[in-house]
Scaffold this motif. Structure first.
Motif, PDB file in Angstrom:
ATOM      1  N   ALA A   1       0.802  -1.225   0.000  1.00 43.05           N
ATOM      2  CA  ALA A   1       0.000   0.000   0.000  1.00 43.05           C
ATOM      3  C   ALA A   1       0.834   1.273   0.000  1.00 43.05           C
ATOM      4  N   SER A   2       2.148   1.149   0.021  1.00 40.59           N
ATOM      5  CA  SER A   2       2.989   2.348   0.065  1.00 40.59           C
ATOM      6  C   SER A   2       3.427   2.763  -1.330  1.00 40.59           C
ATOM      7  N   SER A   3       3.945   3.984  -1.434  1.00 43.43           N
ATOM      8  CA  SER A   3       4.503   4.477  -2.689  1.00 43.43           C
ATOM      9  C   SER A   3       5.853   5.109  -2.387  1.00 43.43           C
ATOM     10  N   SER A   4       6.578   5.401  -3.429  1.00 45.20           N
ATOM     11  CA  SER A   4       7.869   6.058  -3.285  1.00 45.20           C
ATOM     12  C   SER A   4       7.872   7.312  -4.142  1.00 45.20           C
ATOM     13  N   ILE A   5       8.262   8.438  -3.548  1.00 42.79           N
ATOM     14  CA  ILE A   5       8.322   9.714  -4.263  1.00 42.79           C
ATOM     15  C   ILE A   5       9.780  10.104  -4.426  1.00 42.79           C
ATOM     16  N   THR A   6      10.161  10.401  -5.659  1.00 43.59           N
ATOM     17  CA  THR A   6      11.560  10.728  -5.945  1.00 43.59           C
ATOM     18  C   THR A   6      11.682  12.124  -6.547  1.00 43.59           C
ATOM     19  N   GLY A   7      12.871  12.709  -6.411  1.00 42.88           N
ATOM     20  CA  GLY A   7      13.185  13.979  -7.058  1.00 42.88           C
ATOM     21  C   GLY A   7      12.229  15.089  -6.691  1.00 42.88           C
ATOM     22  N   GLY A   8      11.908  15.901  -7.693  1.00 39.82           N
ATOM     23  CA  GLY A   8      11.071  17.078  -7.470  1.00 39.82           C
ATOM     24  C   GLY A   8       9.618  16.878  -7.841  1.00 39.82           C
ATOM     25  N   TYR A   9       9.083  15.660  -7.644  1.00 36.76           N
ATOM     26  CA  TYR A   9       7.701  15.407  -8.061  1.00 36.76           C
ATOM     27  C   TYR A   9       6.704  16.315  -7.349  1.00 36.76           C
ATOM     28  N   LEU A  10       6.910  16.592  -6.085  1.00 40.19           N
ATOM     29  CA  LEU A  10       5.962  17.416  -5.337  1.00 40.19           C
ATOM     30  C   LEU A  10       6.184  18.907  -5.544  1.00 40.19           C
ATOM     31  N   SER A  11       7.161  19.261  -6.358  1.00 37.82           N
ATOM     32  CA  SER A  11       7.392  20.671  -6.694  1.00 37.82           C
ATOM     33  C   SER A  11       7.339  20.798  -8.211  1.00 37.82           C
ATOM     34  N   SER A  12       8.098  21.684  -8.763  1.00 36.42           N
ATOM     35  CA  SER A  12       8.080  21.874 -10.224  1.00 36.42           C
ATOM     36  C   SER A  12       9.265  21.210 -10.908  1.00 36.42           C
ATOM     37  N   GLY A  13      10.007  20.369 -10.184  1.00 39.95           N
ATOM     38  CA  GLY A  13      11.183  19.747 -10.765  1.00 39.95           C
ATOM     39  C   GLY A  13      10.881  18.433 -11.439  1.00 39.95           C
ATOM     40  N   THR A  14      11.942  17.660 -11.677  1.00 43.39           N
ATOM     41  CA  THR A  14      11.829  16.351 -12.301  1.00 43.39           C
ATOM     42  C   THR A  14      11.771  15.280 -11.215  1.00 43.39           C
ATOM     43  N   GLY A  15      10.791  14.398 -11.285  1.00 42.52           N
ATOM     44  CA  GLY A  15      10.649  13.349 -10.291  1.00 42.52           C
ATOM     45  C   GLY A  15       9.418  12.517 -10.559  1.00 42.52           C
ATOM     46  N   ALA A  16       9.150  11.565  -9.664  1.00 43.20           N
ATOM     47  CA  ALA A  16       8.045  10.633  -9.899  1.00 43.20           C
ATOM     48  C   ALA A  16       7.484  10.119  -8.584  1.00 43.20           C
ATOM     49  N   GLN A  17       6.242   9.663  -8.630  1.00 40.76           N
ATOM     50  CA  GLN A  17       5.636   8.869  -7.568  1.00 40.76           C
ATOM     51  C   GLN A  17       5.376   7.489  -8.138  1.00 40.76           C
ATOM     52  N   LEU A  18       5.848   6.436  -7.456  1.00 42.12           N
ATOM     53  CA  LEU A  18       5.752   5.076  -7.974  1.00 42.12           C
ATOM     54  C   LEU A  18       4.971   4.195  -7.013  1.00 42.12           C
ATOM     55  N   MET A  19       4.092   3.351  -7.578  1.00 41.18           N
ATOM     56  CA  MET A  19       3.270   2.421  -6.816  1.00 41.18           C
ATOM     57  C   MET A  19       3.309   1.058  -7.485  1.00 41.18           C
ATOM     58  N   LEU A  20       2.970   0.010  -6.720  1.00 45.44           N
ATOM     59  CA  LEU A  20       2.836  -1.340  -7.259  1.00 45.44           C
ATOM     60  C   LEU A  20       1.360  -1.726  -7.302  1.00 45.44           C
ATOM     61  N   GLY A  21       0.995  -2.521  -8.323  1.00 48.25           N
ATOM     62  CA  GLY A  21      -0.363  -3.000  -8.445  1.00 48.25           C
ATOM     63  C   GLY A  21      -0.403  -4.465  -8.823  1.00 48.25           C
ATOM     64  N   ASP A  22      -1.581  -5.045  -8.649  1.00 52.11           N
ATOM     65  CA  ASP A  22      -1.809  -6.451  -8.984  1.00 52.11           C
ATOM     66  C   ASP A  22      -2.091  -6.563 -10.476  1.00 52.11           C
ATOM     67  N   GLY A  23      -1.197  -7.222 -11.214  1.00 48.20           N
ATOM     68  CA  GLY A  23      -1.364  -7.364 -12.654  1.00 48.20           C
ATOM     69  C   GLY A  23      -2.005  -8.665 -13.072  1.00 48.20           C
ATOM     70  N   GLY A  24      -2.524  -9.438 -12.132  1.00 44.97           N
ATOM     71  CA  GLY A  24      -3.083 -10.751 -12.452  1.00 44.97           C
ATOM     72  C   GLY A  24      -2.090 -11.846 -12.108  1.00 44.97           C
ATOM     73  N   THR A  25      -2.455 -13.078 -12.353  1.00 44.65           N
ATOM     74  CA  THR A  25      -1.634 -14.221 -11.973  1.00 44.65           C
ATOM     75  C   THR A  25      -0.227 -14.127 -12.553  1.00 44.65           C
ATOM     76  N   GLY A  26       0.749 -14.080 -11.664  1.00 41.08           N
ATOM     77  CA  GLY A  26       2.145 -14.066 -12.088  1.00 41.08           C
ATOM     78  C   GLY A  26       2.629 -12.743 -12.651  1.00 41.08           C
ATOM     79  N   ARG A  27       1.812 -11.690 -12.570  1.00 42.21           N
ATOM     80  CA  ARG A  27       2.216 -10.399 -13.126  1.00 42.21           C
ATOM     81  C   ARG A  27       2.030  -9.294 -12.095  1.00 42.21           C
ATOM     82  N   TYR A  28       2.832  -8.250 -12.252  1.00 42.91           N
ATOM     83  CA  TYR A  28       2.767  -7.098 -11.367  1.00 42.91           C
ATOM     84  C   TYR A  28       2.683  -5.839 -12.224  1.00 42.91           C
ATOM     85  N   LEU A  29       2.095  -4.802 -11.647  1.00 43.75           N
ATOM     86  CA  LEU A  29       2.045  -3.505 -12.312  1.00 43.75           C
ATOM     87  C   LEU A  29       2.961  -2.539 -11.581  1.00 43.75           C
ATOM     88  N   LEU A  30       3.700  -1.757 -12.346  1.00 43.25           N
ATOM     89  CA  LEU A  30       4.421  -0.608 -11.814  1.00 43.25           C
ATOM     90  C   LEU A  30       3.736   0.626 -12.381  1.00 43.25           C
TER      91      LEU A  30
END
Length: 281
Positions: free
Chosen positions: A229-258
């Motif tokens: 249920a957690s995410s990771s925030i990198t760089g300047g995502y919460l401001s005007s810079g370069t960055g990202a927020q990343l989460m994991l999801g259920d992609g079905g049997t044997g698969r994952y979503l990023l």
């Protein structure tokens, strides 16, 4: 087939004259003129070509929304994530209600619709959306609000390395910085990613290349997501810079979503943002 009313009336009149009185006809009987049938002219069917204001994209299946569904949303002035219920998905696959965020308007348009039972992604392009804290009309260089809904994993695997596909992207939209012509309000993106699970969580490596108006930029991330249920925030995502927020999801049997919402500054100083989903197996 449509019949000519005059022709139908003439046929009926002819039948009455021929059968009336029960007697046989003779040369003295009056002649009845029967007009030849008139074949109606059927105009050709011309296919309707969608206009520039129509939705674009499609889904292969409706998103399986449930108690574990979550979303991430990004627009100018609003970055949000949380439970994706209530959620409304129309027949095109576009979402119009995501938690407390609601799209309205006539027209209301969604671009780059994509997804299946495991995620639903798109970019609101026309209309207005409201949340518990604000209301925004999509217009000009603010004609974009990006979203992706997904389902949480029940648990992180203890081990395993997974390579992701090339990703599914919304068109990155201009958010400010250096001035650009209207033709560069929206760009294109591509990327790659991988996930490695171990006792510390999910080690994620991701890179996204974005371009618009002849200029390019890149956002990269190398981080660890410690729980489903957690995410990771990198760089300047919460401001005007370069960055990202990343989460994991259920992609079905044997698969994952990023899943990621990201911001990137191009070489010309213009800033863009968008969302992407990678399928990893």
């Amino acid at each position: 087939m449509q019949l000519n009313h005059a022709f139908v009336f003439t046929l009926i009149a002819g039948s009455l004259v021929a059968c009336g009185g029960g007697g046989s006809s003779s040369p003295s009987d009056p002649a009845v003129a029967v007009n030849p049938p008139v074949v109606p002219v059927v105009p050709p069917v011309v296919p309707v070509t969608p206009t520039a204001g129509d939705n674009t994209g499609s889904v292969s299946a409706r998103f399986a929304n449930g108690d574990n569904s979550r979303f991430v949303f990004t627009s100018i002035g609003l970055q949000s994530n949380g439970k994706a219920s209530p959620l409304v998905q129309d027949t095109s696959g576009a979402l119009s209600t995501i938690g407390s965020i609601i799209l309205t308007g006539n027209p209301s348009v969604t671009r780059e619709i994509s997804g299946d039972a495991t995620f639903a992604q798109g970019r609101w392009f026309k209309g207005a959306f409201s949340s518990s804290t604000s209301a925004t009309t999509l217009s000009g260089n603010n004609a974009s609000a990006h979203y992706v809904a997904y389902n949480l994993l029940a648990a992180l695997p203890a081990a395993g390395t997974f390579t992701c596909d090339a990703g599914t992207f919304t068109a990155p939209s201009y958010t400010g910085g250096a001035s650009v012509p209207s033709s560069a309000n929206f760009g294109t993106s591509s990327g790659n990613a991988s996930i490695a699970f171990d006792g510390s969580g999910a080690k994620v490596v991701m890179a996204i290349d974005a371009s618009a108006g002849g200029s390019t930029g890149k956002v990269t991330a190398s981080t660890t997501i410690i729980s489903p249920a957690s995410s990771s925030i990198t760089g300047g995502y919460l401001s005007s810079g370069t960055g990202a927020q990343l989460m994991l999801g259920d992609g079905g049997t044997g698969r994952y979503l990023l899943l990621t919402a990201y911001k990137v500054q191009l070489a010309n100083g213009a800033n863009y943002q968008g969302v992407a989903t990678f399928r990893c197996s």
